[in-house]
Design an enzyme around this catalytic site. Structure first.
Site, PDB file in Angstrom:
ATOM      1  N   ASP A 271     125.798  28.389 -42.779  1.00 56.57           N
ATOM      2  CA  ASP A 271     126.839  27.662 -43.619  1.00 56.57           C
ATOM      3  C   ASP A 271     126.693  28.450 -45.031  1.00 56.57           C
ATOM      4  O   ASP A 271     127.596  27.988 -45.832  1.00 56.57           O
ATOM      5  CB  ASP A 271     126.389  26.237 -43.855  1.00 56.57           C
ATOM      6  CG  ASP A 271     125.134  26.053 -44.197  1.00 56.57           C
ATOM      7  OD1 ASP A 271     124.124  26.895 -44.327  1.00 56.57           O
ATOM      8  OD2 ASP A 271     124.699  24.541 -44.435  1.00 56.57           O
TER       9      ASP A 271
ATOM     10  N   GLU B 295     128.858  26.697 -54.933  1.00 53.20           N
ATOM     11  CA  GLU B 295     127.644  26.791 -55.494  1.00 53.20           C
ATOM     12  C   GLU B 295     126.925  28.049 -55.383  1.00 53.20           C
ATOM     13  O   GLU B 295     127.229  28.728 -54.609  1.00 53.20           O
ATOM     14  CB  GLU B 295     126.711  25.515 -54.820  1.00 53.20           C
ATOM     15  CG  GLU B 295     126.316  25.886 -53.794  1.00 53.20           C
ATOM     16  CD  GLU B 295     125.324  24.585 -53.318  1.00 53.20           C
ATOM     17  OE1 GLU B 295     124.866  23.531 -54.012  1.00 53.20           O
ATOM     18  OE2 GLU B 295     124.981  24.861 -51.894  1.00 53.20           O
TER      19      GLU B 295
ATOM     20  N   SER C 283     118.611  24.831 -41.781  1.00 53.27           N
ATOM     21  CA  SER C 283     119.163  25.883 -42.523  1.00 53.27           C
ATOM     22  C   SER C 283     118.647  27.171 -42.636  1.00 53.27           C
ATOM     23  O   SER C 283     118.333  27.814 -41.618  1.00 53.27           O
ATOM     24  CB  SER C 283     119.664  25.216 -43.988  1.00 53.27           C
ATOM     25  OG  SER C 283     120.687  26.117 -44.322  1.00 53.27           O
TER      26      SER C 283
ATOM     27  N   THR D 161     102.069  10.082 -29.591  1.00 49.40           N
ATOM     28  CA  THR D 161     101.329  11.272 -28.935  1.00 49.40           C
ATOM     29  C   THR D 161     102.465  12.027 -28.616  1.00 49.40           C
ATOM     30  O   THR D 161     102.384  13.476 -28.752  1.00 49.40           O
ATOM     31  CB  THR D 161     100.474  10.925 -27.690  1.00 49.40           C
ATOM     32  OG1 THR D 161      99.720   9.889 -27.985  1.00 49.40           O
ATOM     33  CG2 THR D 161     100.294  11.849 -26.858  1.00 49.40           C
TER      34      THR D 161
END
Length: 591
Positions: free
Chosen positions: A307, A402, A149, A49
């Site tokens: 980030d 990246e 993020s 719960t």
């Protein structure tokens, strides 16, 4: 049944949609066996719960209180079994502003405190890079950041860092998963221990100050930054970055930037953006409008947990130029290279890292300049660990990136850091301005030096796993040419000869002597093709997403003629959709 238990059962039956668990409770209620219900079901009802009340959603593949407790218990037991002196070294825990993030950080802490493990619980909102930074500085056994993020508002997540201050990879990912399954019975839900336990320590401000000192050490022109006439606008995208970037600007000697007021305060509802990701179409609209209003030269942006980083430049015609992740990667790599050259250190000891789906422009720089370039699988858990491996081999690794706007600088944080990227970009454009240049004009100089590179990344939507498997099976048996377990791939792409194929699903690479790839195998489908001819080259990677019903593709063309590259990319996209993916036949959606 006592009134308290009755209330719990009623709420459980109202909230839980799992027919099996509902039926189990209902049988005991109907039988009148209150003793058995109280003994066997009360703990499950209480925890369940709580999870349903405080859920993003209920369920075993969702974020809720029960899942956080189970994950934390499993992680704790695995760390105790695998990290030397783990109880004394402890865990670092941080959280952002997402729904339930603070509560789930406290639940994570309570699970470790229950096993007498020291906890460094960051108080208040922190950006994700502060957690791996703190793990390294405090020599902690592991770290956890509660954040989603740049995901949509209904998401949240649980990011784990190992004792090396890098996100976990094999074998720890599988080991932790197994440990979670072996420790499913909840032991505690008492978050009050985060205030009362002497093992729960607050080193937040100390770590923030240490972080800013380390960040400021990356500056090479602080005395000149204050005099730059460049005006910056910054958006924190309703996230946590604003106070971090304010302090970083001060430490670097810059005049304050203009914030995007509508997006300055942390807000988990993200009211002004559909997806709080600077890469998404329209996400920077308010920032660009603010830039127009105040006459800014550049717009800086971080995603909600700070980030990731993106940027835009006001062009000579007044229109905004938004840089791609790869373009920023090339600008950063060039700046890092110039700084490294200035030290007089041998270039053969310099190394840079990028994910395999990122631009090959840094690879071209390395070939021409004489430093080492290494590619790795997508994700900073691989980039960070690759950087650490190169360090052990004696290389300096001051940069990695990246294409999904993630950038790593220096030795202190082996993870992407949007605040550091913001400052490296600000200092770069300030130095370019002193030389009479801009970021976009400098990028053109880099193209002239190393070749023109253009990316075109996108995806196909497919909700049918068998269809996805069939598409990739066809690519591995092109024209029915595969035999005896040997794959046969397309030999041409948009009129160019395919010169190399790498299949990280099967473990095949036509470009190596033993046909074994240097990169680890992928858990999903992942194929990379290199093709060239008539002065142009193409690199195409297509892979399945681990989190979305997508077949993603990462396409880059390069050559000396920008117009020729542009035309080529259009032909590749059409051939990929029509012939390779058979998008219409397979019912694939496109953005």
């Amino acid at each position: 049944m006592d009134a308290e238990l009755q209330k719990l059962v009623d709420e459980w039956l109202r909230l839980d949609k799992n027919e099996e668990t509902r039926a189990e409770v209902q049988v005991l209620v109907d039988s009148g066996d209150m003793g058995e219900l109280d003994r066997r079901m009360r703990p499950r009802i209480e925890f369940g719960t709580a999870g349903l009340r405080g859920r993003m959603e209920a369920g075993w593949n969702r974020m809720n209180d029960l899942i956080i407790i189970q994950a934390s218990q499993g992680l704790c037991e695995y760390v105790l079994a695998n990290v030397k002196d783990a109880p004394e070294r402890g865990i670092v825990i941080g959280h952002d502003h997402r729904h339930h993030s603070e509560h789930w950080a406290q639940l994570t802490a309570s699970a470790f405190l229950a096993r007498d493990v020291k906890v460094y619980l960051h108080r208040g909102l922190v950006h994700t890079p502060l957690v791996p930074f703190s793990v390294k500085r405090l020599n902690a056994a592991c770290g956890v950041m509660i954040t989603a993020s740049h995901n949509p508002k209904n998401d949240n997540g649980y990011k784990v860092y190992w004792e090396n201050a890098v996100q976990i990879i094999a074998p720890h990912d599988k080991g932790i998963s197994a440990s979670i399954k072996a420790n499913l019975e909840p032991k505690t839900w008492d978050v009050s221990t985060t205030s009362s336990s002497p093992l729960c320590l607050d080193r937040t401000e100390e770590m923030k100050q240490a972080y800013f000192e380390a960040l400021a050490s990356l500056s090479t022109a602080k005395s000149l930054n204050a005099s730059t006439p460049i005006k910056f606008v910054n958006t924190s995208m309703h996230g946590v970055s604003h106070p971090f970037v304010v302090e970083a600007f001060r430490r670097f000697g810059f005049e304050p930037f203009t914030p995007v007021v509508e997006q300055q305060v942390p807000d988990p509802e993200f009211p002004t953006v559909k997806f709080p990701n600077p890469e998404e179409h329209g996400a920077l609209d308010l920032a660009l409008a603010t830039g127009d209003r105040v006459g800014a030269n550049y717009v800086l942006a971080q995603d909600p947990d700070a980030d990731r980083f993106s940027a835009a430049e006001r062009g000579p015609d007044g229109k905004w130029i938004t840089f791609t992740g790869d373009q920023l990667g090339a600008l950063f790599a060039s700046a890092v290279l110039d700084k490294y050259k200035a030290t007089g250190k041998p270039l053969d000891k310099l190394a840079m890292v990028a994910s395999t789906v990122s631009s090959k422009m840094v690879e071209a720089m390395a070939a021409q300049e004489g430093f080492k370039f290494v590619e790795c699988l997508t994700g900073f858990k691989f980039i960070g660990n690759t950087a650490l491996g190169l360090e052990r081999e004696g290389y300096d690794v001051p940069f990695g990136y990246e294409e999904a706007i993630g950038y790593m600088f220096g030795r202190e944080i082996r993870d992407k850091d949007g605040v550091a990227a913001s400052m490296m970009f600000a200092e770069l454009v300030a130095s370019l301005h002193r030389a009479g240049k801009s970021a976009s004009s400098h990028l053109q100089e880099l193209y002239a030096r190393y070749g023109y590179f253009q990316t075109r990344n996108s995806y196909f939507l497919c909700t049918s796993p068998p269809t996805v498997d069939a598409i990739f099976a066809r690519l591995r048996n092109w024209g029915g040419g595969g035999a005896a377990g040997r794959p046969a791939y397309p030999r041409a792409l948009a009129g160019l000869a395919v010169t190399r194929v790498r299949d990280l699903t099967l473990g095949f690479d036509s470009g190596t002597r033993d046909h074994a790839p240097a990169l680890p195998l992928s858990s999903g489908h992942m194929l990379t093709f290199r093709a060239e001819g008539a002065g142009v080259r193409v690199v195409l990677t297509t892979r399945t997403s681990g989190t979305e019903p997508k077949i993603k593709y990462y396409l880059e063309g390069s050559g000396r003629d920008a117009a020729q590259v542009e035309q080529l990319l259009g032909r590749v996209v059409n051939e990929l959709a029509d012939e390779w993916m058979e998008a219409e036949k397979n019912g694939l959606g496109r953005p």
